[in-house]
Design a protein around this motif. Structure first.
Motif, PDB file in Angstrom:
ATOM      1  N   ARG A   1      -1.819 -17.288 -58.589  1.00  0.00           N
ATOM      2  CA  ARG A   1      -1.795 -17.601 -60.027  1.00  0.00           C
ATOM      3  C   ARG A   1      -1.534 -16.354 -60.853  1.00  0.00           C
ATOM      4  O   ARG A   1      -0.819 -16.407 -61.871  1.00  0.00           O
ATOM      5  CB  ARG A   1      -3.110 -18.262 -60.427  1.00  0.00           C
ATOM      6  CG  ARG A   1      -3.268 -19.644 -59.806  1.00  0.00           C
ATOM      7  CD  ARG A   1      -4.617 -20.271 -60.093  1.00  0.00           C
ATOM      8  NE  ARG A   1      -4.711 -21.602 -59.479  1.00  0.00           N
ATOM      9  CZ  ARG A   1      -5.816 -22.338 -59.453  1.00  0.00           C
ATOM     10  NH1 ARG A   1      -6.939 -21.884 -60.021  1.00  0.00           N
ATOM     11  NH2 ARG A   1      -5.814 -23.525 -58.881  1.00  0.00           N
TER      12      ARG A   1
ATOM     13  N   ARG B   1       2.115 -15.698 -60.613  1.00  0.00           N
ATOM     14  CA  ARG B   1       2.863 -16.635 -61.459  1.00  0.00           C
ATOM     15  C   ARG B   1       2.838 -16.176 -62.907  1.00  0.00           C
ATOM     16  O   ARG B   1       3.870 -16.235 -63.610  1.00  0.00           O
ATOM     17  CB  ARG B   1       2.249 -18.028 -61.325  1.00  0.00           C
ATOM     18  CG  ARG B   1       2.907 -19.092 -62.202  1.00  0.00           C
ATOM     19  CD  ARG B   1       4.362 -19.299 -61.893  1.00  0.00           C
ATOM     20  NE  ARG B   1       4.869 -20.517 -62.507  1.00  0.00           N
ATOM     21  CZ  ARG B   1       6.100 -20.653 -62.964  1.00  0.00           C
ATOM     22  NH1 ARG B   1       6.967 -19.644 -62.887  1.00  0.00           N
ATOM     23  NH2 ARG B   1       6.500 -21.791 -63.489  1.00  0.00           N
TER      24      ARG B   1
ATOM     25  N   GLY C   1       9.635 -19.422 -59.478  1.00  0.00           N
ATOM     26  CA  GLY C   1       8.215 -19.083 -59.705  1.00  0.00           C
ATOM     27  C   GLY C   1       7.744 -18.029 -58.738  1.00  0.00           C
ATOM     28  O   GLY C   1       8.157 -16.862 -58.820  1.00  0.00           O
TER      29      GLY C   1
ATOM     30  N   SER D   1       0.210 -25.232 -51.571  1.00  0.00           N
ATOM     31  CA  SER D   1      -0.037 -26.386 -52.431  1.00  0.00           C
ATOM     32  C   SER D   1      -0.071 -26.030 -53.906  1.00  0.00           C
ATOM     33  O   SER D   1      -0.068 -26.928 -54.759  1.00  0.00           O
ATOM     34  CB  SER D   1      -1.362 -27.055 -52.038  1.00  0.00           C
ATOM     35  OG  SER D   1      -1.320 -27.511 -50.701  1.00  0.00           O
ATOM     36  N   GLU D   2      -0.126 -24.750 -54.234  1.00  0.00           N
ATOM     37  CA  GLU D   2      -0.168 -24.323 -55.634  1.00  0.00           C
ATOM     38  C   GLU D   2       1.154 -24.666 -56.342  1.00  0.00           C
ATOM     39  O   GLU D   2       2.234 -24.368 -55.814  1.00  0.00           O
ATOM     40  CB  GLU D   2      -0.406 -22.825 -55.728  1.00  0.00           C
ATOM     41  CG  GLU D   2      -1.844 -22.425 -55.793  1.00  0.00           C
ATOM     42  CD  GLU D   2      -2.525 -22.916 -57.060  1.00  0.00           C
ATOM     43  OE1 GLU D   2      -2.161 -22.476 -58.165  1.00  0.00           O
ATOM     44  OE2 GLU D   2      -3.429 -23.746 -56.950  1.00  0.00           O
ATOM     45  N   PRO D   3       1.101 -25.253 -57.538  1.00  0.00           N
ATOM     46  CA  PRO D   3       2.328 -25.598 -58.262  1.00  0.00           C
ATOM     47  C   PRO D   3       3.215 -24.395 -58.569  1.00  0.00           C
ATOM     48  O   PRO D   3       4.433 -24.537 -58.702  1.00  0.00           O
ATOM     49  CB  PRO D   3       1.800 -26.231 -59.557  1.00  0.00           C
ATOM     50  CG  PRO D   3       0.431 -26.706 -59.214  1.00  0.00           C
ATOM     51  CD  PRO D   3      -0.110 -25.738 -58.222  1.00  0.00           C
ATOM     52  N   GLY D   4       2.615 -23.204 -58.669  1.00  0.00           N
ATOM     53  CA  GLY D   4       3.408 -22.021 -58.995  1.00  0.00           C
ATOM     54  C   GLY D   4       4.290 -21.548 -57.863  1.00  0.00           C
ATOM     55  O   GLY D   4       5.223 -20.760 -58.080  1.00  0.00           O
TER      56      GLY D   4
ATOM     57  N   GLY E   1       7.226 -21.907 -55.546  1.00  0.00           N
ATOM     58  CA  GLY E   1       8.457 -22.706 -55.568  1.00  0.00           C
ATOM     59  C   GLY E   1       9.312 -22.570 -54.341  1.00  0.00           C
ATOM     60  O   GLY E   1      10.317 -23.282 -54.190  1.00  0.00           O
TER      61      GLY E   1
ATOM     62  N   ARG F   1       2.775 -32.263 -48.613  1.00  0.00           N
ATOM     63  CA  ARG F   1       2.218 -32.217 -49.963  1.00  0.00           C
ATOM     64  C   ARG F   1       3.256 -32.045 -51.072  1.00  0.00           C
ATOM     65  O   ARG F   1       3.109 -32.572 -52.157  1.00  0.00           O
ATOM     66  CB  ARG F   1       1.195 -31.090 -50.062  1.00  0.00           C
ATOM     67  CG  ARG F   1       0.070 -31.193 -49.043  1.00  0.00           C
ATOM     68  CD  ARG F   1      -1.073 -30.279 -49.414  1.00  0.00           C
ATOM     69  NE  ARG F   1      -2.085 -30.220 -48.367  1.00  0.00           N
ATOM     70  CZ  ARG F   1      -3.263 -29.649 -48.506  1.00  0.00           C
ATOM     71  NH1 ARG F   1      -3.592 -29.100 -49.645  1.00  0.00           N
ATOM     72  NH2 ARG F   1      -4.125 -29.634 -47.503  1.00  0.00           N
ATOM     73  N   ARG F   2       4.304 -31.273 -50.781  1.00  0.00           N
ATOM     74  CA  ARG F   2       5.250 -30.940 -51.844  1.00  0.00           C
ATOM     75  C   ARG F   2       6.644 -30.846 -51.256  1.00  0.00           C
ATOM     76  O   ARG F   2       6.820 -30.537 -50.083  1.00  0.00           O
ATOM     77  CB  ARG F   2       4.887 -29.607 -52.511  1.00  0.00           C
ATOM     78  CG  ARG F   2       3.489 -29.567 -53.078  1.00  0.00           C
ATOM     79  CD  ARG F   2       3.205 -28.215 -53.711  1.00  0.00           C
ATOM     80  NE  ARG F   2       4.165 -27.926 -54.726  1.00  0.00           N
ATOM     81  CZ  ARG F   2       4.588 -26.691 -55.022  1.00  0.00           C
ATOM     82  NH1 ARG F   2       4.123 -25.666 -54.368  1.00  0.00           N
ATOM     83  NH2 ARG F   2       5.471 -26.493 -55.975  1.00  0.00           N
TER      84      ARG F   2
ATOM     85  N   ILE G   1       9.528 -28.581 -51.552  1.00  0.00           N
ATOM     86  CA  ILE G   1      10.067 -27.311 -52.035  1.00  0.00           C
ATOM     87  C   ILE G   1      10.869 -26.691 -50.916  1.00  0.00           C
ATOM     88  O   ILE G   1      10.801 -27.109 -49.763  1.00  0.00           O
ATOM     89  CB  ILE G   1       8.966 -26.335 -52.501  1.00  0.00           C
ATOM     90  CG1 ILE G   1       7.989 -26.024 -51.352  1.00  0.00           C
ATOM     91  CG2 ILE G   1       8.216 -26.897 -53.692  1.00  0.00           C
ATOM     92  CD1 ILE G   1       6.933 -24.996 -51.745  1.00  0.00           C
TER      93      ILE G   1
END
Length: 221
Positions: free
Chosen positions: A24, A27, A118, A191-194, A196, A217-218, A220
């Motif tokens: 974070r 980011r 990101g 798993s962190e949205p930041g 990419g 989970r994502r 990317i």
């Protein structure tokens, strides 16, 4: 130290909370980095990064050799070998990252932009801890991204050397960071949205674990 069989160095390990906090922070640094710099600015910082990395060659090469047993001459060669790769990518960046204008119907303007994703999370190997990381690190930073490197537990100090050199080069604190954590913490970071993009070099089993986490989970790169 594989040569002597003695403990060469000891490092603390971040838990999931600590590792995610670093992501974070990266980011946050990335947003400022992209908004306030041009490709030329970033290339200039990358050039200073190479100077700072080479200036610390004695300590960095000794750390690699003591950690994983590579002959000292080869460890020094790995430090200096980063320049050729990085400078090639720096030379390609202006054209590769420039906006493009695809042809379209009359009266319709089209623009293709290359925006950052990101944080680029890299899981690195033990045998070439600098060279494999630089292959992803320099393009990521040039494109306006942050970079988080999770090194092999056999060579944790190499990641610190890269992060330290970028700070000396004038990059924002936390833009390039070293993650000393276990596999569960890496999964939490993915798993962190930041985050990419994920880069991995290592075993087949390790690759399946990393990309299984991404797929579960994502979606990317």
């Amino acid at each position: 130290d594989p040569y002597t069989g003695e403990t060469f160095a000891e490092f603390g390990v971040d838990d999931e909370t600590g590792a995610v906090a670093q992501i974070r922070k990266a980011r946050d640094a990335q947003r400022t980095w992209f908004e306030e710099t041009t490709v030329a600015d970033r290339a200039a910082v990358c050039a200073k990064f190479l100077d700072a990395l080479e200036a610390d060659v004695d300590a960095t090469s000794a750390d690699i050799t003591g950690s994983m047993g590579k002959p000292l001459q080869q460890s020094r060669g790995e430090v200096f070998g980063c320049r050729e790769r990085a400078e090639a990518m720096m030379a390609l960046a202006p054209d590769a990252l420039a906006p493009e204008a695809p042809p379209g119907p009359p009266g319709i303007a089209r623009e293709l932009r290359h925006d950052p994703v990101g944080v680029v999370l890299c899981v690195g190997p033990w045998n070439f801890p600098l060279l494999t990381a630089v292959n992803a690190l320099v393009p990521a930073v040039l494109a306006g991204n942050a970079f988080a490197l999770k090194p092999s537990p056999r060579t944790p100090g190499a990641a610190d050397a890269l992060a330290r050199a970028f700070v000396k080069a004038g990059a924002p604190e936390g833009l390039v960071t070293s993650l000393r954590c276990d596999h569960d913490a890496v999964a939490a970071c993915v798993s962190e949205p930041g985050v990419g993009h994920v880069v991995f070099t290592g075993s087949v089993a390790g690759g399946r674990a990393v990309y299984g986490e991404v797929a579960a989970r994502r979606f990317i790169g």
